[in-house]
Design a protein around this motif. Sequence first.
Motif, mmCIF file in Angstrom:
data_model
loop_
_atom_site.group_PDB
_atom_site.id
_atom_site.type_symbol
_atom_site.label_atom_id
_atom_site.label_comp_id
_atom_site.label_asym_id
_atom_site.label_seq_id
_atom_site.Cartn_x
_atom_site.Cartn_y
_atom_site.Cartn_z
ATOM 1 N N TYR A 109 0.831 -1.206 0.000
ATOM 2 C CA TYR A 109 0.000 0.000 0.000
ATOM 3 C C TYR A 109 0.865 1.255 0.000
ATOM 4 C CZ TYR A 109 -2.912 3.749 1.775
ATOM 5 O OH TYR A 109 -3.542 4.945 1.954
ATOM 6 N N THR A 110 1.870 1.311 0.862
ATOM 7 C CA THR A 110 2.704 2.507 0.924
ATOM 8 C C THR A 110 3.532 2.664 -0.340
ATOM 9 O OG1 THR A 110 4.346 1.267 2.192
ATOM 10 C CG2 THR A 110 2.833 2.648 3.432
ATOM 11 N N ARG A 111 3.995 1.561 -0.905
ATOM 12 C CA ARG A 111 4.754 1.643 -2.154
ATOM 13 C C ARG A 111 3.860 2.196 -3.271
ATOM 14 N NH1 ARG A 111 6.574 -3.765 -3.498
ATOM 15 N NH2 ARG A 111 7.904 -3.522 -1.690
ATOM 16 N N ARG A 112 2.630 1.704 -3.338
ATOM 17 C CA ARG A 112 1.688 2.181 -4.348
ATOM 18 C C ARG A 112 1.403 3.668 -4.137
ATOM 19 N NH1 ARG A 112 -3.141 -0.745 -3.505
ATOM 20 N NH2 ARG A 112 -1.954 -2.543 -4.187
ATOM 21 N N ARG A 113 1.275 4.076 -2.895
ATOM 22 C CA ARG A 113 1.017 5.485 -2.584
ATOM 23 C C ARG A 113 2.184 6.367 -3.032
ATOM 24 N NH1 ARG A 113 0.386 7.860 3.471
ATOM 25 N NH2 ARG A 113 0.381 10.042 2.889
ATOM 26 N N VAL A 114 3.403 5.895 -2.838
ATOM 27 C CA VAL A 114 4.572 6.657 -3.272
ATOM 28 C C VAL A 114 4.591 6.769 -4.794
ATOM 29 C CG1 VAL A 114 7.096 6.618 -3.391
ATOM 30 C CG2 VAL A 114 5.948 6.179 -1.225
ATOM 31 N N TYR A 115 4.296 5.673 -5.494
ATOM 32 C CA TYR A 115 4.261 5.713 -6.957
ATOM 33 C C TYR A 115 3.198 6.685 -7.463
ATOM 34 C CZ TYR A 115 7.312 1.610 -7.035
ATOM 35 O OH TYR A 115 8.364 0.751 -6.876
ATOM 36 N N GLN A 116 2.030 6.677 -6.823
ATOM 37 C CA GLN A 116 0.978 7.603 -7.210
ATOM 38 C C GLN A 116 1.399 9.052 -6.962
ATOM 39 O OE1 GLN A 116 -2.316 6.171 -4.907
ATOM 40 N NE2 GLN A 116 -2.939 4.661 -6.452
ATOM 41 N N ALA A 117 2.105 9.270 -5.866
ATOM 42 C CA ALA A 117 2.567 10.624 -5.566
ATOM 43 C C ALA A 117 3.590 11.089 -6.601
ATOM 44 C CB ALA A 117 3.167 10.673 -4.161
ATOM 45 N N VAL A 118 4.460 10.187 -7.033
ATOM 46 C CA VAL A 118 5.437 10.547 -8.070
ATOM 47 C C VAL A 118 4.717 10.876 -9.379
ATOM 48 C CG1 VAL A 118 7.318 9.638 -9.490
ATOM 49 C CG2 VAL A 118 7.351 9.302 -7.016
ATOM 50 N N ALA A 140 4.714 11.652 -1.010
ATOM 51 C CA ALA A 140 5.759 10.685 -1.333
ATOM 52 C C ALA A 140 6.743 10.539 -0.179
ATOM 53 C CB ALA A 140 6.495 11.097 -2.602
ATOM 54 N N VAL A 141 7.147 11.651 0.405
ATOM 55 C CA VAL A 141 8.126 11.595 1.495
ATOM 56 C C VAL A 141 7.529 10.932 2.726
ATOM 57 C CG1 VAL A 141 9.477 13.006 3.087
ATOM 58 C CG2 VAL A 141 9.490 13.527 0.653
ATOM 59 N N THR A 142 6.310 11.296 3.098
ATOM 60 C CA THR A 142 5.710 10.682 4.285
ATOM 61 C C THR A 142 5.403 9.208 4.042
ATOM 62 O OG1 THR A 142 3.501 11.414 3.622
ATOM 63 C CG2 THR A 142 4.718 12.816 5.170
ATOM 64 N N ARG A 183 8.730 7.250 4.317
ATOM 65 C CA ARG A 183 9.220 7.098 5.689
ATOM 66 C C ARG A 183 8.413 6.070 6.469
ATOM 67 N NH1 ARG A 183 10.254 13.310 7.551
ATOM 68 N NH2 ARG A 183 12.103 13.644 6.300
ATOM 69 N N LYS A 184 7.116 5.976 6.184
ATOM 70 C CA LYS A 184 6.253 5.070 6.937
ATOM 71 C C LYS A 184 6.307 3.639 6.429
ATOM 72 C CE LYS A 184 2.926 8.573 8.281
ATOM 73 N NZ LYS A 184 1.550 9.028 8.146
ATOM 74 N N ALA A 185 6.870 3.435 5.256
ATOM 75 C CA ALA A 185 6.898 2.088 4.682
ATOM 76 C C ALA A 185 7.801 1.191 5.519
ATOM 77 C CB ALA A 185 7.405 2.139 3.248
#
Length: 131
Positions: A37-46, A82-84, A87-89
């Motif tokens: 989930y967090t990885r997907r969130r980072v990709y979406q943010a990018v 992306a940064v948050t 960090r939480k991943a």
Amino acid sequence: MPLSEHEQRMLEQMERALYAEDPKFATALEGSGLRTYTRRRVYQAVAGFLVGIALLMAGMVAQMIWVSVVGFLVMLGCAVLAVTGWRKAPKPGEQPVPGMAPAGRQPRQRRSVMNRIEQRWQRRRDEQQGS
């Protein structure tokens, strides 16, 4: 409520025993749902950041300042996400438990600015007395 030292040791022993007895089952219990989930969130943010750049450039080309401002705000928001999210991943093999430091690491104690200044002052004074 955080676990006591004894409870933490017992939990670590139980985890090690579970890994020793049935590593496949232990890996399945770890679950990578949060990590995915967090990885997907980072990709979406990018991806959102790239859309923000496109909006910023389109606003500049079309000379529509408000589109550029919206693009900048999208970029800023996506950068924060992306940064948050990064960090939480949790790291692979790490169990995220709220209120508890990851296994093998002690929680970092935060020192105030005044404490650091006092320590530096004391160190300088000790060095001057030693000379």
